[in-house]
Scaffold this motif. Structure first.
Motif, PDB file in Angstrom:
ATOM      1  N   LYS A 134       0.848  -1.185   0.000  1.00  0.00           N
ATOM      2  CA  LYS A 134       0.000   0.000   0.000  1.00  0.00           C
ATOM      3  C   LYS A 134       0.884   1.236   0.000  1.00  0.00           C
ATOM      4  N   PHE A 135       0.683   2.060  -1.010  1.00  0.00           N
ATOM      5  CA  PHE A 135       1.491   3.267  -1.134  1.00  0.00           C
ATOM      6  C   PHE A 135       0.997   4.345  -0.172  1.00  0.00           C
ATOM      7  N   THR A 136       1.924   5.158   0.279  1.00  0.00           N
ATOM      8  CA  THR A 136       1.597   6.342   1.062  1.00  0.00           C
ATOM      9  C   THR A 136       2.109   7.555   0.306  1.00  0.00           C
ATOM     10  N   PHE A 137       1.202   8.405  -0.132  1.00  0.00           N
ATOM     11  CA  PHE A 137       1.544   9.622  -0.855  1.00  0.00           C
ATOM     12  C   PHE A 137       1.341  10.819   0.062  1.00  0.00           C
ATOM     13  N   HIS A 152       0.106  16.766   4.096  1.00  0.00           N
ATOM     14  CA  HIS A 152      -1.147  16.042   4.223  1.00  0.00           C
ATOM     15  C   HIS A 152      -1.004  14.702   3.508  1.00  0.00           C
ATOM     16  N   GLU A 153      -1.628  13.686   4.049  1.00  0.00           N
ATOM     17  CA  GLU A 153      -1.611  12.389   3.369  1.00  0.00           C
ATOM     18  C   GLU A 153      -2.662  12.377   2.276  1.00  0.00           C
ATOM     19  N   TRP A 154      -2.232  12.000   1.102  1.00  0.00           N
ATOM     20  CA  TRP A 154      -3.130  11.953  -0.061  1.00  0.00           C
ATOM     21  C   TRP A 154      -4.028  10.726   0.068  1.00  0.00           C
ATOM     22  N   PHE A 205       4.490  13.724  -3.206  1.00  0.00           N
ATOM     23  CA  PHE A 205       5.637  12.873  -2.883  1.00  0.00           C
ATOM     24  C   PHE A 205       5.147  11.448  -2.616  1.00  0.00           C
ATOM     25  N   LEU A 206       6.007  10.510  -2.909  1.00  0.00           N
ATOM     26  CA  LEU A 206       5.786   9.112  -2.532  1.00  0.00           C
ATOM     27  C   LEU A 206       6.660   8.820  -1.329  1.00  0.00           C
ATOM     28  N   ARG A 207       6.050   8.303  -0.287  1.00  0.00           N
ATOM     29  CA  ARG A 207       6.815   7.987   0.913  1.00  0.00           C
ATOM     30  C   ARG A 207       7.544   6.669   0.705  1.00  0.00           C
TER      31      ARG A 207
END
Length: 810
Positions: A134-137, A152-154, A205-207
């Motif tokens: 699971k991606f976190t953007f 902010h988290e997308w 951004f991609l975490r």
């Protein structure tokens, strides 16, 4: 240098208009009020917020390099980006100004530093060296004046259509194709816009770790379109959602302003591409945005809503799509060569051998053409079926990341193959129906007339033989025309229950989940390949289940319609000759040993008791056959008649039938004759029927007298190739038929062909409609229409060939 730059910037500001995809606003408030002071503060004080404000205005003008804000931004970069400013990879030196434009396209091959996996795990809870599912953007937000609003988290941002929170975040799962699209009105857009009309600007951004973020490049398609023929203008960093500030013009007084235009993204696409090697890594994600605008000062909404879309796509990297096409083409060639070509050669050889050298170039050409189309498209059906099953199993059950399912728009060859297959199989089905409704059928009544007292009372004479037994057999034969091994209604009902009732159709969506059939989401995207694989699998299971149950259990131990028909013919003392080719056909031996078949029910039971006690001869055509009871009891034969017999049959029956049909067309019209037949048989037709009966009786009696040479047991090559025996060149030959080949003139003997066409039709229609219930209804209507047409024309053919009026075939 600094003062002159500031003055030139202000001069641009005075002359600048706000440019949109299809609208222009004079005297835009942000450009008139914010650009000049922000440019001065950025130049003189290197204020971060002021520099951000200049960059934001350039973003609002969709990065057009000939517009004031972007020209000011470029000028400030050239002044403030000194040698001390360092650039990292594709990131240029911008000094205190925010990074807007990428340098080149090196980022396309960059290493994100993140491994992915179709399983459990999240970057928030596992080490960075492990794989994530699971991606976190992260979104870095800025106000129009350049003030930073924090991280902010997308989650479900930028989805103008609206979505539930739980479903709105599904796109973050690795491998989940996602699309949320709808038609929106201007009011829907204005409702999403902040009350201040000022947009929020984002850097995405991609975490990739606990403390690491990877910048995501953005492609604004309006930026590329504004470049004209120069093509790709490269990626940018910042974007906005909904803006009404730039479309607000200065009013007639300093304190008045007029809101004229709103701009928003009509398409927002996030594209994540898998690396070809290693396959558990990804290329940098990319965002593709297309902005549109609408006038709002008229107070009226546009006559037609506009389409908006938010989507997330997962693509294969490298040349994997090309490799899929190459493998697909190789499979097509292999199956055409290994299956279609041998079948075509065999059919042509069999047709030539059966014709016995008789010239019929037109008929042979039609047969060869249909055989070519039929065999080739059946091979295509096997290919697309196997490809669907293979892709379904490989994609849904892959433990590690191997490949992404190809998108539907990339499967042009697959769709074309499906269309060719359904058209070719339809041609084969129509040819089969035409052959079945033109087959030559003839019934032989072996009943001996009873002796009755003559009318003058002086002696005995032969009584007329009742026709009711013949009518019974003809009606039963007509009923058998459309009997099936499988039940299409049951098959289609089960497909609907499985796909929709059990929600198994969810497995056809482009998601890595394997067995979650409980939840249905409107945003996940189906794949024609995966859906094809699911339907192929269940059609195969349903066909094999029904076919094996009927053939192995029901028919042998409960009731077999073909065996019952043969038994009924034996009790009725009637035989049948069915010629499905010029010199080839089937003979059902129905002659029994009873003195009379026109008797009471008690009389029939007595004859059956004698047979069970072995007091009468065998049912078969051959009295003794080397001690083999099976051959003595066999009542069905493949027959190969001579050219002389065929010509005599045509001279007496076929020509007379053609003459009667011609007279009927003249009498009642072409259409009525076609639909209702020729009517009550004339005396000449009945006489021709008697002549043909005598012809076939003589032929059968001759074979019976010479059964040692003219009744043969098929060898294994003959069973496999269905070629005529050598003895059939000059004599009529009967070959034991243990597989009831006369059923090929009916539906029950063509079950595989019919089922393949129905499955192919269902899947082809569902490919277009993507609705299993409606597709099943359309398919059932097609099946019923085909069956009704086949039965109607089959009865008409039986009536014509047996001289039985249509009124007696009920």
């Amino acid at each position: 240098m600094a003062p002159s730059l500031t003055c030139s910037c202000f001069a641009w500001l005075v002359r600048t208009q706000a440019s949109f995809p299809s609208t222009t606003v004079s005297g835009s408030v942000p450009l008139a009020v914010l650009l000049g002071p922000s440019a001065r503060a950025c130049l003189e004080g290197q204020s971060r917020s002021a520099c951000n404000a200049v960059a934001n205005l350039c973003v609002l003008q969709l990065y057009s390099r000939d517009r004031g804000a972007c020209r000011v931004y470029s000028s400030l970069v050239s002044v403030l980006a000194t040698d001390s400013s360092t650039a990292e990879g594709p990131r240029p030196a911008t000094g205190p100004l925010p990074w807007l434009f990428y340098t080149g396209d090196q980022y396309l091959e960059d290493d994100v530093g993140l491994k992915v996996h179709f399983g459990d795990g999240d970057v928030d809870t596992i080490e960075s060296s492990e794989r994530v599912t699971k991606f976190t953007f992260i979104l870095s937000a800025y106000a129009l004046n350049g003030t930073w609003l924090g991280f902010h988290e997308w989650q479900k941002h930028f989805q103008l259509c609206g979505i539930h929170t739980d479903e709105g975040e599904l796109w973050r799962n690795f491998g989940w194709e996602y699309r949320n699209d709808c038609d929106v009105n201007l009011s829907d857009v204005l409702e999403e816009m902040p009350k201040t009309r000022e947009p929020v600007f984002y850097d995405a951004f991609l975490r990739t770790g606990t403390d690491t973020l990877y910048p995501i490049p953005v492609k604004v398609t309006n930026f590329d379109e504004s470049a004209g023929n120069s093509g790709d203008e490269g990626a940018v960093r910042r974007f906005f959602y909904i803006d009404g500030a730039l479309g607000t013009s200065q009013g007639s007084s300093p304190n008045s302003a007029e809101f004229q235009v709103v701009q928003y993204p009509s398409t927002f696409r996030l594209v994540i591409t898998q690396r070809p090697d290693p396959t558990d890594e990804i290329f940098p994600p990319q965002i593709f945005i297309t902005y549109t605008s609408q006038q709002v000062n008229s107070g009226q909404e546009p006559s037609t809503p506009s389409r908006v879309e938010f989507s997330v796509e997962y693509l294969n990297g490298g040349n994997l799509e090309e490799s899929f096409d190459n493998a697909f083409h190789i499979m097509l060639i292999v199956f055409l060569v290994a299956i279609a070509f041998p079948v075509i050669c065999w059919k042509i050889l069999r047709a030539y051998k059966r014709s016995k050298g008789a010239r019929n170039d037109q008929g042979l050409f039609i047969y060869m053409s249909v055989a070519l189309i039929d065999a080739a498209t059946f091979a295509l059906f096997l290919v697309v079926g196997l490809v669907g099953l293979y892709q379904l199993i490989l994609y849904k059950l892959q433990a590690a990341v191997f490949f992404m399912i190809p998108r539907d728009e990339d499967l042009v060859n697959f769709r074309a193959t499906v269309i060719v297959a359904i058209v070719g199989q339809a041609v084969g089905l129509l040819y089969m129906l035409w052959k079945q409704v033109t087959v030559d059928v003839f019934f032989l009544d072996w009943e001996r007339p009873r002796k009755v007292l003559s009318r003058d009372g002086r002696g005995e004479e032969d009584a007329d033989v009742s026709a009711w037994r013949l009518l019974l057999i003809a009606n039963k034969f007509a009923d058998l025309q459309t009997v099936r091994v499988t039940c299409p209604a049951f098959t289609l009902l089960m497909m609907v229950l499985i796909l929709i009732g059990a929600n198994v159709q969810n497995a056809g969506e482009i998601t890595p989940k394997q067995g979650d059939f409980d939840n249905t989401y409107r945003t996940t995207q189906p794949s024609i390949v995966l859906r094809w694989g699911i339907q192929t699998a269940f059609f195969l299971v349903l066909f094999l289940g029904q076919y094996l149950f009927r053939r192995l259990l029901y028919f042998p131990y409960v009731s077999n319609p073909i065996t019952n028909f043969v038994d009924l013919m034996y009790l009725a003392n009637i035989s049948a000759i069915i010629l499905d080719d010029r010199h080839v056909g089937s003979y059902i031996h129905g002659r029994n040993n009873a003195q009379h078949a026109n008797t009471t029910l008690r009389g029939l039971n007595n004859e059956l008791d004698k047979e069970s006690e072995g007091l009468v001869a065998h049912r078969g055509f051959v009295p003794t056959y080397q001690g083999s009871r099976e051959k003595c009891e066999n009542q069905v034969f493949q027959i190969y008649i001579t050219e002389a017999v065929r010509r005599q049959y045509e001279a007496t029956m076929t020509q007379r039938l053609a003459q009667v049909q011609h007279e009927a067309r003249i009498r009642q019209g072409q259409m009525l004759t076609f639909l209702k037949g020729t009517g009550k048989p004339e005396e000449a037709m009945l006489a021709a029927n008697d002549d043909v009966s005598a012809l076939f009786r003589e032929m059968i009696n001759d074979v019976e007298r010479n059964y040692a040479t003219q009744v043969v047991d098929p060898s294994y090559p003959q069973l496999l190739l269905q070629l005529p025996p050598e003895a059939s060149t000059y004599n009529t030959v009967f070959v034991h038929d243990y597989f009831r080949s006369f059923t090929e003139t009916m539906f029950i003997g063509n079950e595989v062909r019919l089922f393949v066409f129905e499955a192919l039709f269902f899947m082809a229609v569902d490919l277009a409609l993507n609705n299993a219930a409606v597709t099943a209804l359309i398919t059932y209507v097609m099946v019923r229409v085909v069956a009704l047409v086949r039965k109607a024309f089959g009865i008409l053919n039986i009536s014509q060939k047996t001289t039985i009026d249509l009124h007696f075939l009920v």
